[in-house]
Design a protein around this motif. Structure first.
Motif, PDB file in Angstrom:
ATOM      1  N   THR A 104     -45.798  62.680  63.660  1.00 36.13           N
ATOM      2  CA  THR A 104     -44.740  63.328  62.893  1.00 36.13           C
ATOM      3  C   THR A 104     -44.859  62.893  61.434  1.00 36.13           C
ATOM      4  N   ASP A 105     -43.923  63.347  60.613  1.00 40.32           N
ATOM      5  CA  ASP A 105     -43.923  62.933  59.209  1.00 40.32           C
ATOM      6  C   ASP A 105     -43.666  61.434  59.075  1.00 40.32           C
ATOM      7  N   GLN A 106     -43.016  60.828  60.083  1.00 39.51           N
ATOM      8  CA  GLN A 106     -42.720  59.397  60.025  1.00 39.51           C
ATOM      9  C   GLN A 106     -43.923  58.538  60.416  1.00 39.51           C
ATOM     10  N   GLY A 107     -44.825  59.089  61.234  1.00 39.58           N
ATOM     11  CA  GLY A 107     -45.983  58.319  61.669  1.00 39.58           C
ATOM     12  C   GLY A 107     -46.516  58.799  63.002  1.00 39.58           C
ATOM     13  N   THR A 108     -47.363  57.978  63.622  1.00 42.53           N
ATOM     14  CA  THR A 108     -47.921  58.295  64.938  1.00 42.53           C
ATOM     15  C   THR A 108     -47.385  57.304  65.961  1.00 42.53           C
ATOM     16  N   GLY A 109     -47.387  57.735  67.209  1.00 44.27           N
ATOM     17  CA  GLY A 109     -46.894  56.867  68.275  1.00 44.27           C
ATOM     18  C   GLY A 109     -47.532  57.231  69.603  1.00 44.27           C
ATOM     19  N   VAL A 110     -47.395  56.348  70.563  1.00 45.84           N
ATOM     20  CA  VAL A 110     -48.002  56.527  71.869  1.00 45.84           C
ATOM     21  C   VAL A 110     -46.955  56.257  72.947  1.00 45.84           C
ATOM     22  N   GLU A 214     -41.759  62.143  75.542  1.00 48.13           N
ATOM     23  CA  GLU A 214     -40.543  61.616  74.928  1.00 48.13           C
ATOM     24  C   GLU A 214     -40.756  60.183  74.430  1.00 48.13           C
ATOM     25  N   LEU A 215     -41.486  59.388  75.193  1.00 45.47           N
ATOM     26  CA  LEU A 215     -41.784  58.022  74.773  1.00 45.47           C
ATOM     27  C   LEU A 215     -42.683  58.019  73.535  1.00 45.47           C
ATOM     28  N   ALA A 216     -43.662  58.929  73.508  1.00 47.28           N
ATOM     29  CA  ALA A 216     -44.569  59.012  72.358  1.00 47.28           C
ATOM     30  C   ALA A 216     -43.805  59.391  71.092  1.00 47.28           C
ATOM     31  N   ARG A 217     -42.861  60.322  71.209  1.00 46.94           N
ATOM     32  CA  ARG A 217     -42.059  60.711  70.046  1.00 46.94           C
ATOM     33  C   ARG A 217     -41.183  59.548  69.576  1.00 46.94           C
ATOM     34  N   ARG A 218     -40.691  58.765  70.544  1.00 53.70           N
ATOM     35  CA  ARG A 218     -39.908  57.581  70.170  1.00 53.70           C
ATOM     36  C   ARG A 218     -40.791  56.588  69.405  1.00 53.70           C
ATOM     37  N   GLY A 219     -42.045  56.492  69.845  1.00 49.19           N
ATOM     38  CA  GLY A 219     -42.968  55.606  69.152  1.00 49.19           C
ATOM     39  C   GLY A 219     -43.265  56.085  67.737  1.00 49.19           C
ATOM     40  N   SER A 220     -43.494  57.382  67.576  1.00 47.19           N
ATOM     41  CA  SER A 220     -43.817  57.921  66.246  1.00 47.19           C
ATOM     42  C   SER A 220     -42.633  57.847  65.296  1.00 47.19           C
ATOM     43  N   ASP A 221     -41.414  57.820  65.830  1.00 47.98           N
ATOM     44  CA  ASP A 221     -40.221  57.727  64.993  1.00 47.98           C
ATOM     45  C   ASP A 221     -39.847  56.287  64.671  1.00 47.98           C
ATOM     46  N   SER A 222     -40.541  55.320  65.299  1.00 51.77           N
ATOM     47  CA  SER A 222     -40.246  53.904  65.077  1.00 51.77           C
ATOM     48  C   SER A 222     -41.144  53.355  63.972  1.00 51.77           C
ATOM     49  N   ARG A 223     -40.694  52.278  63.382  1.00 55.15           N
ATOM     50  CA  ARG A 223     -41.461  51.652  62.314  1.00 55.15           C
ATOM     51  C   ARG A 223     -42.479  50.688  62.908  1.00 55.15           C
ATOM     52  N   ALA A 224     -43.726  50.792  62.437  1.00 56.28           N
ATOM     53  CA  ALA A 224     -44.780  49.907  62.936  1.00 56.28           C
ATOM     54  C   ALA A 224     -44.545  48.484  62.451  1.00 56.28           C
ATOM     55  N   ILE A 225     -44.851  47.532  63.312  1.00 59.39           N
ATOM     56  CA  ILE A 225     -44.682  46.115  62.983  1.00 59.39           C
ATOM     57  C   ILE A 225     -46.030  45.542  62.571  1.00 59.39           C
ATOM     58  N   GLY A 226     -46.074  44.926  61.397  1.00 63.62           N
ATOM     59  CA  GLY A 226     -47.312  44.336  60.917  1.00 63.62           C
ATOM     60  C   GLY A 226     -47.977  45.191  59.862  1.00 63.62           C
ATOM     61  N   PRO A 227     -49.005  44.645  59.229  1.00 67.17           N
ATOM     62  CA  PRO A 227     -49.697  45.389  58.166  1.00 67.17           C
ATOM     63  C   PRO A 227     -50.445  46.592  58.722  1.00 67.17           C
ATOM     64  N   GLU A 228     -50.453  47.649  57.938  1.00 62.47           N
ATOM     65  CA  GLU A 228     -51.197  48.850  58.340  1.00 62.47           C
ATOM     66  C   GLU A 228     -52.564  48.866  57.678  1.00 62.47           C
ATOM     67  N   PRO A 229     -53.535  49.557  58.286  1.00 58.62           N
ATOM     68  CA  PRO A 229     -53.410  50.368  59.497  1.00 58.62           C
ATOM     69  C   PRO A 229     -53.428  49.530  60.778  1.00 58.62           C
ATOM     70  N   ILE A 230     -52.599  49.919  61.736  1.00 61.12           N
ATOM     71  CA  ILE A 230     -52.557  49.252  63.034  1.00 61.12           C
ATOM     72  C   ILE A 230     -53.842  49.538  63.800  1.00 61.12           C
ATOM     73  N   VAL A 231     -54.296  50.767  63.706  1.00 62.42           N
ATOM     74  CA  VAL A 231     -55.524  51.228  64.352  1.00 62.42           C
ATOM     75  C   VAL A 231     -56.527  51.555  63.244  1.00 62.42           C
ATOM     76  N   PRO A 232     -57.831  51.276  63.432  1.00 69.49           N
ATOM     77  CA  PRO A 232     -58.826  51.599  62.393  1.00 69.49           C
ATOM     78  C   PRO A 232     -58.700  53.039  61.899  1.00 69.49           C
ATOM     79  N   LEU A 233     -58.919  53.216  60.624  1.00 68.38           N
ATOM     80  CA  LEU A 233     -58.722  54.532  59.996  1.00 68.38           C
ATOM     81  C   LEU A 233     -59.707  55.560  60.548  1.00 68.38           C
ATOM     82  N   PRO A 234     -59.235  56.751  60.892  1.00 73.90           N
ATOM     83  CA  PRO A 234     -60.150  57.816  61.348  1.00 73.90           C
ATOM     84  C   PRO A 234     -60.904  58.421  60.179  1.00 73.90           C
TER      85      PRO A 234
END
Length: 369
Positions: A104-110, A214-234
């Motif tokens: 989403t516009d807020q980020g990605t989630g799983v 629904e869980l993935a959308r909750r993840g994408s709407d949440s703020r990531a903890i720690g420095p970004e990128p959490i996952v290596p850049l695509p």
């Protein structure tokens, strides 16, 4: 016409000028070589391309997902690319795990969901990652959940609606670090379990898939903890960042250019909305609009400057030089056609924003055919 300024065409059609495009391709190549440990810094000017990029776009210095090509032959899991009904092997119940990714516009989630193994996971991944990576991380989280529960001797079916991730895992060659990590995690749990990865149609009414979504959308709407990128850049994100930088360079160059007087007046800033409209026209229509905006068309003033006619005067009113701006904005002899198709425009940017009316106006005059 052959005299039409290249810079004006590049601005109208949002075409990256060749020098900036060459820099863009060289920068992407340098990023790829550095990621694969093939980049060698030396005392030549062109190797500063990475330093310049990182100074302007610091996120590009982060770890990338690209890895040297790996060959995979020892897969301890199976992949089904078509939907099948649930199956049980013998009397042993099949355990199902649903995974999904969201962007989403807020980020990605799983999201990962399983009633059979009591799994309910959602995780934010930050703002820089792709939906493909989110879907892949869903399968990795599912494999990790199986390992944490120390499952052994089980028939486990992992269901995802990402055909792209399953096809990537189904290949024997891999150059994505995330896909390779996913393969290793699946192999680890596949040594003691019968693991099947299956594609499932998204939003098909499956309770498990809807719960994972629904869980993935909750993840994408949440703020990531720690420095970004959490996952290596695509690679797609890096390409977009470098392309955005090239576009910014093009915009700055157009702002500073001191030629293309009428084109600059009609298009003070590069406008992608105008570009999209122009690219929807056929060749004849595009020729008319470009001639009108740039002034390089069958106008007596331009034809006089190129030695084709012997008078620059307007053929309609004979009172002023026949330029594109005179015909479009001021000529009293075509006032009726102007009002009919363009209303009462005061500036050339208004005309640029009314391409349909411009075509109707010159179509009725027949001057640019």
């Amino acid at each position: 016409m052959r005299t039409t300024p290249t810079a004006a065409l590049e601005a109208l059609l949002d075409l990256t000028p060749l020098p900036f495009y060459i820099q863009q391709i060289a920068t992407l190549t340098a990023l790829r070589l550095r990621t694969l440990n093939l980049w060698r810094k030396c005392n030549t000017p062109h190797t500063s391309v990475l330093d310049t990029l990182i100074a302007e776009v610091p996120i590009t210095d982060a770890k990338q997902d690209l890895i040297p090509k790996q060959f995979i032959f020892d897969k301890k899991y199976k992949i089904q690319l078509q939907e099948h009904g649930p199956t049980n092997q013998g009397n042993h119940k099949e355990l199902k795990i649903y995974t999904d990714g969201s962007k989403t516009d807020q980020g990605t989630g799983v999201g990962v969901f399983s009633e059979d193994l009591n799994i309910k996971i959602y995780k934010p991944l930050g703002t820089h990652n792709s939906i493909f990576q989110a879907e892949c991380m869903g399968i990795i989280e599912a494999a990790q959940a199986i390992a944490v529960r120390k499952a052994a001797g089980e028939n486990i079916r992992i269901l995802t609606d990402s055909m792209a991730v399953l096809q990537a895992l189904n290949n024997i060659t891999v150059n994505s670090g995330l896909i390779y990590e996913c393969h290793l995690k699946l192999n680890a749990v596949g040594t003691s379990n019968n693991i099947i990865l299956q594609w499932i149609k998204g939003h098909s009414g499956s309770r498990g898939n809807d719960a994972a979504d629904e869980l993935a959308r909750r993840g994408s709407d949440s703020r990531a903890i720690g420095p970004e990128p959490i996952v290596p850049l695509p690679a797609s994100y890096l390409r977009s960042q470098v392309a955005t930088r090239s576009h910014a360079q093009h915009c700055t160059s157009w702002d500073k250019i001191d030629t293309c007087r009428q084109s600059k007046e009609a298009l003070p800033r590069i406008n992608r909305r105008v570009t999209r409209r122009l690219l929807q026209l056929n060749k004849a229509q595009l020729r008319t609009v470009v001639a009108a905006i740039t002034g390089h068309g069958n106008f007596n003033k331009h034809l006089f400057n190129t030695g084709i006619t012997d008078s620059p005067l307007c053929r309609a009113c004979m009172g002023d030089e026949e330029t594109a701006s005179h015909v479009i904005l001021h000529c009293p002899a075509v006032q009726e056609y102007r009002v009919k198709h363009l209303g009462s425009p005061r500036t050339l940017p208004e005309i640029t924003d009314n391409i349909k009316g411009l075509l109707g106006f010159f179509g009725e005059l027949g001057w640019l055919e």
